[in-house]
Structures are given as C-alpha cells and as structure tokens.
Design an enzyme around this catalytic site. Structure first.
Site, PDB file in Angstrom:
ATOM      1  N   SER A 129       0.728  -1.262  -0.042  1.00  0.00           N
ATOM      2  CA  SER A 129       0.080   0.175  -0.086  1.00  0.00           C
ATOM      3  C   SER A 129       0.871   1.392   0.050  1.00  0.00           C
ATOM      4  O   SER A 129       1.852   1.258   0.641  1.00  0.00           O
ATOM      5  CB  SER A 129      -0.996  -0.153   1.128  1.00  0.00           C
ATOM      6  OG  SER A 129      -1.766   1.351   1.308  1.00  0.00           O
ATOM      7  N   LYS A 183      -4.241  -6.860   3.636  1.00  0.00           N
ATOM      8  CA  LYS A 183      -4.208  -5.758   2.584  1.00  0.00           C
ATOM      9  C   LYS A 183      -5.726  -5.645   2.131  1.00  0.00           C
ATOM     10  O   LYS A 183      -6.302  -4.397   1.988  1.00  0.00           O
ATOM     11  CB  LYS A 183      -3.548  -5.920   1.376  1.00  0.00           C
ATOM     12  CG  LYS A 183      -3.408  -5.158   0.168  1.00  0.00           C
ATOM     13  CD  LYS A 183      -3.114  -3.804   0.657  1.00  0.00           C
ATOM     14  CE  LYS A 183      -2.603  -2.863  -0.508  1.00  0.00           C
ATOM     15  NZ  LYS A 183      -3.699  -2.597  -1.499  1.00  0.00           N
ATOM     16  N   HIS A 186      -7.572  -3.639   4.721  1.00  0.00           N
ATOM     17  CA  HIS A 186      -7.130  -2.313   4.644  1.00  0.00           C
ATOM     18  C   HIS A 186      -7.599  -1.587   3.588  1.00  0.00           C
ATOM     19  O   HIS A 186      -7.865  -0.229   3.722  1.00  0.00           O
ATOM     20  CB  HIS A 186      -5.440  -2.366   4.542  1.00  0.00           C
ATOM     21  CG  HIS A 186      -4.698  -0.980   3.825  1.00  0.00           C
ATOM     22  ND1 HIS A 186      -5.119  -0.720   2.753  1.00  0.00           N
ATOM     23  CD2 HIS A 186      -4.075  -0.282   4.650  1.00  0.00           C
ATOM     24  CE1 HIS A 186      -4.294   0.432   2.726  1.00  0.00           C
ATOM     25  NE2 HIS A 186      -3.718   0.843   3.452  1.00  0.00           N
ATOM     26  N   ASN A 187      -7.756  -2.042   2.460  1.00  0.00           N
ATOM     27  CA  ASN A 187      -8.440  -1.352   1.556  1.00  0.00           C
ATOM     28  C   ASN A 187      -9.922  -1.169   1.874  1.00  0.00           C
ATOM     29  O   ASN A 187     -10.432  -0.012   1.244  1.00  0.00           O
ATOM     30  CB  ASN A 187      -8.285  -1.971   0.247  1.00  0.00           C
ATOM     31  CG  ASN A 187      -7.193  -1.991  -0.394  1.00  0.00           C
ATOM     32  OD1 ASN A 187      -6.050  -1.704   0.194  1.00  0.00           O
ATOM     33  ND2 ASN A 187      -6.930  -2.081  -1.670  1.00  0.00           N
ATOM     34  N   GLU A 190      -9.984   1.643   3.822  1.00  0.00           N
ATOM     35  CA  GLU A 190      -9.722   2.895   2.976  1.00  0.00           C
ATOM     36  C   GLU A 190     -10.957   3.307   2.121  1.00  0.00           C
ATOM     37  O   GLU A 190     -11.189   4.494   2.291  1.00  0.00           O
ATOM     38  CB  GLU A 190      -8.675   2.602   1.918  1.00  0.00           C
ATOM     39  CG  GLU A 190      -8.290   3.468   1.120  1.00  0.00           C
ATOM     40  CD  GLU A 190      -7.322   2.736   0.057  1.00  0.00           C
ATOM     41  OE1 GLU A 190      -7.585   2.964  -1.058  1.00  0.00           O
ATOM     42  OE2 GLU A 190      -6.405   2.266   0.401  1.00  0.00           O
TER      43      GLU A 190
END
Length: 497
Positions: A129, A183, A186-187, A190
């Site tokens: 990222s 990840k 995480h997105n 986001e």
C-alpha cells in the site's frame, strides 16, 4: 559474472517503482516484462546509471539471479499471476522465493502457497500500500505465506519499507493468504475513510456553501489535529487548491461523480458476510460507489424526484464545521473498529494468528490509510490483544461519548437538507446497535418462528422453544432441554431499550 540480488517481473508503474526502491537500497536488480518495448523504455530512462540488468526471456531473467532466487511478480491479479508462476516453475530450483505483490484475492494466495510449498518452492503473497509514491519511496507492506521465505527477504523488505518512529512498516503477517487478507481489509477501511471524507465535503459545500478556498482551509486545519491528521485528509486539502488550467474552475468540481473500484472493497464485504462480522460503514462506502455509477439514471431522477425544498440552515457556520469534524472522527473510529473486528475473527477462522497491534503499527506510514491516530489503535491492542472492539478501548470510548451529540446533530442536519450521508449514518447505527443491551430482533425471531418454525430462545429460562402462533393456545413448546443449550441470561432494560 556477478548475479543480481533481486528480480522484478512486470514494469507497470508499481513494478518500476518497487524495482527502483530495491536498487536504491543497495540490492542489484534484474527486470523482465513480457513486452520488450516496455523493458527498453525503462532501461533508457529511469534505470539509467543504476545497477539494473534487463532480461528479454524468462530463462535469461532467472539465470541472472543469485540463489535462492527472489522474484517479485507485479502483474494483474488473477490468471496472469498463475500464468507467470507456471512459466517460472520449470526454470527454478527448490527454495527459490516467489513474491506476488499485486492485489490478489487471499484465497488465490492460499492456494498458490500450498501448491508451491508442496513442490519445494516458497511463496509470499504481499499486500503493498502507498500507491506509486509509496512504492518508490517506502510503502507499507503486508507479506504472508511461507515464513522461512519472509525471514530471508526481511533484510530487503525492512529497508525498502516506509520508516516510522517505531520501525519499518513491514512485518510477517501470517501463513497462507494472511498478507493479502490484511491488505484487503486495509482497502476496505480505506473505502470507508474516503466515503466519510466525501460526505464531510458534501455537507460543508452544500449546507454551508463553502467554496474551494474555504474547503482547503478547513481540511488543512483538520490535518493539524491529533484526531484527523492523515494522508487522506492531507491530499483532500491539496485537491481543493487545484484549478483546471482550461477553465480556471476548481478541478474537483469538473470531475464526474462516478467512482470506480477494483474489487478489494467488495471482497472485504463478501468475506465479512461469510464470517458474520458487522461492517456497515465499509458496506455503505462500497454501495455509495456503486450507486454513484448510476449517473445517467440519477440525472434523470433528479428532474422527477425532489427532496426538502423549504429547509435552510440557520445555525452558526463555525459550530457546524466543528460538529462535522467531530462526526467525521467518530465515524472513522467506527470504520476502523469494524475492520479490526473482521481481522480478529478471520485470524481465528483461517488460523492466521494476526498481531493486531503490529498491523496497526505498519499502517502508520507508507500506506493510504496512514494516520496519527493509528498510534492509539496500536496501543489499544498492545495493552489488550483480546480487545473485542475498539469502541471499548478507553481512549476511543471516551472520545465518542464526548462527541456523540455533534455526530447526531450533523446527521440530523443532513436529513433535513436531503443530503445522503450513508457512511456517517451507518457508523452511528453501528455505535448505537453495539451499545444497546436489547435490540428488536426478538420480534424478528418471533416472526421467523411464526412462518417457519425456526424456534427461539428465551431470556428467562434455558432451552429452545417453538410456539403455535395461530392456535388458540398460546403455550410455547420447548424443543430442547436446558442441558442441551445454555440460554442467554436475562438482560436489563436500560433507558434506551
């Protein structure tokens, strides 16, 4: 002939930037791209004067690397990754390390790890990222898969990662697809963060009528606060300054309001539903992108469907700006709470053994959701690794209790103005649902038992029950003994029940 320390396959911008990052930190690289012209362009421009060796066949590429070979694959997720792996396998030796640095689905990574480990190779699925700039100057990296492979890569990864006050923004995440799973979440966070910021912008622009200069000032000031100091707030402030060179108008006002997505947000939602974890803020963010794509329909509907026409905000502008800031922070806490709760459940489901404190730490730099308040998240899970929800951590709990009146006022003002705030609303609903000791799903269970004999539990005695709701007799029938099921103890009815 000296061989290169590290290889990169795929020379799109992310691949190029990661390759240059590795080389800048002292590790000679070899590069390969299936299109020779792309390799030529890289060598003639960005690679000039650097310790880079170009290869034009996979055989030449593999032969240029020292053993065990360390190969980063930066191609489109899905079948292209499998295709590259299948082309490489006959050329490799046991112990060679393959790294997938794209946004692969975590189940694909788990499968690839199993397949490669069973034949003597090692595999790392690594979430990266930070975008193009992060890849070049220091990303946040989330590697999972074969742990022995990570330990071999660690000297390289810790040097190329973003550096923060308590170390490099990389750590071994866990086995199998753990790195890409983290990840993915995480997105998802986001997505939530970006939607919340967009809603704050919408409120300030369309209720208060702030222009682009005023919006820049507000977001720049917010970025100086402990609560909202973050990469996404920083770039939002920058966006409002940018004028279109052709018209002189704020560029953001000329951008079509239809947001794209590459899948990781949807994957997060899908897996959360499978895991039975509530992530309404992230769901609202994904849904907002979807409905934004209905541009033609929305334009047509705007001519036929009207909202409030006689409401006009009469409050104090500075007070409302502060309230929006507080609502944004409270909602942001809820979004991160949902993401961390999903990671906690998935860690058990998939045997990832995730360290949530360490994950929060490596998100402090390099990545898109980097923010000062991640220090608080790191500390919360360090103090209590079994913390069930961030809302229960002292620092976050008190913040929301102190700011919730502003949060509620902002959502009320949005409703009066006819401005949708799906992520703000979903966050508040999450907080209100989580804090209540009794929800109306007792009626839901009664309905399910009425039409489908699905049974229900009681608050006053143990067992599983079914009622013949349409019969004259209203007696309930116990369908299991207390020994077969421990009933939920009776709960008190508080003032909000």
């Amino acid at each position: 002939m000296a061989q290169q320390s590290f290889g990169v396959i795929g020379l799109a911008v992310m691949g190029e930037n990661l390759a240059l990052n590795v080389e800048r930190n002292g590790f000679p690289i070899a590069v390969f791209n299936r299109t020779p012209e792309k390799t030529d362009a890289f060598m003639a421009n960005r690679a000039v004067g650097k310790n880079v060796k170009a290869a034009y066949t996979l055989e030449e590429f593999v032969g240029s690397l020292e053993r065990p070979r360390k190969i980063l694959i930066m191609v489109k997720a899905g079948e292209p990754v499998d295709a590259v792996i299948n082309q490489l396998r006959p050329l490799l030796d046991p112990g060679d390390i393959l790294i997938d640095g794209g946004n692969s689905l975590f189940t694909d990574t788990a499968r690839r790890t199993r397949e490669l480990e069973s034949t003597g190779f090692t595999f790392i699925g690594m979430g990266v990222s930070g975008g193009e700039e992060g890849a070049l100057n220091g990303p946040s990296m989330m590697p999972g898969g074969t742990e022995t492979a990570y330990r071999y890569l660690e000297p390289i990864l810790t040097k190329i990662a973003a550096q923060v006050d308590d170390g490099p923004c990389v750590t071994y995440i866990g086995p199998g697809g753990a790195g890409h799973y983290v990840k993915m979440v995480h997105n998802g966070i986001e997505y939530g963060d970006m939607q919340l910021i967009a809603e704050a912008y919408d409120l300030l622009k369309n209720i208060l009528g702030l222009d682009h200069n005023q919006l820049h000032e507000v977001f720049a000031e917010w970025n100086t606060t402990e609560e909202l100091d973050s990469y996404l707030i920083e770039i939002t402030a920058d966006i409002f300054k940018k004028l279109d060179p052709d018209t002189g108008l704020p560029l953001v006002d000329l951008i079509l309001d239809a947001a794209g997505q590459k899948g990781t947000g949807r994957w997060t939602v899908t897996d959360a539903l499978e895991q039975g974890v509530s992530i309404p803020t992230i769901i609202a963010a994904v849904n907002s992108r979807i409905i934004s794509s209905y541009k033609t329909e929305r334009v047509a509907a705007s001519k036929l469907l009207t909202g409030p026409t006689d409401y006009r905000f009469t409050g104090d502008a500075k007070t409302f700006i502060t309230q929006v800031r507080d609502a944004l922070y409270c909602s942001k806490i809820c979004s991160y709470a949902q993401g961390m709760a999903l990671l906690s459940v998935a860690s058990k489901t998939y045997s990832y053994h995730l360290n949530l404190s360490e994950i929060a730490r490596i998100w402090k730099g390099g990545c898109i959701i980097r923010a000062r308040f991640l220090n608080k998240i790191k500390d919360a899970f360090k103090q209590n690794p079994a913390l069930p929800n961030l809302l229960l951590a002292d620092k976050f709990k008190q913040t929301i209790l102190d700011k919730q009146s502003a949060w509620r006022e902002v959502i009320a003002q949005a409703a009066k103005s006819g401005i949708p705030v799906p992520a703000f609303s979903a966050s508040l609903d999450y907080f209100d649902s989580y804090r209540r000791d009794r929800l109306p799903q007792n009626l839901t269970q009664a309905q399910r038992d009425y039409f489908g004999a699905h049974t229900y539990e009681r608050t006053d005695k143990a067992g599983v029950f079914h009622t013949e709701w349409t019969h004259e007799s209203q007696d309930s029938v116990q369908t299991s003994t207390p020994q077969q099921l421990t009933a939920t103890p009776p709960v008190s009815s508080g003032p909000h029940a």
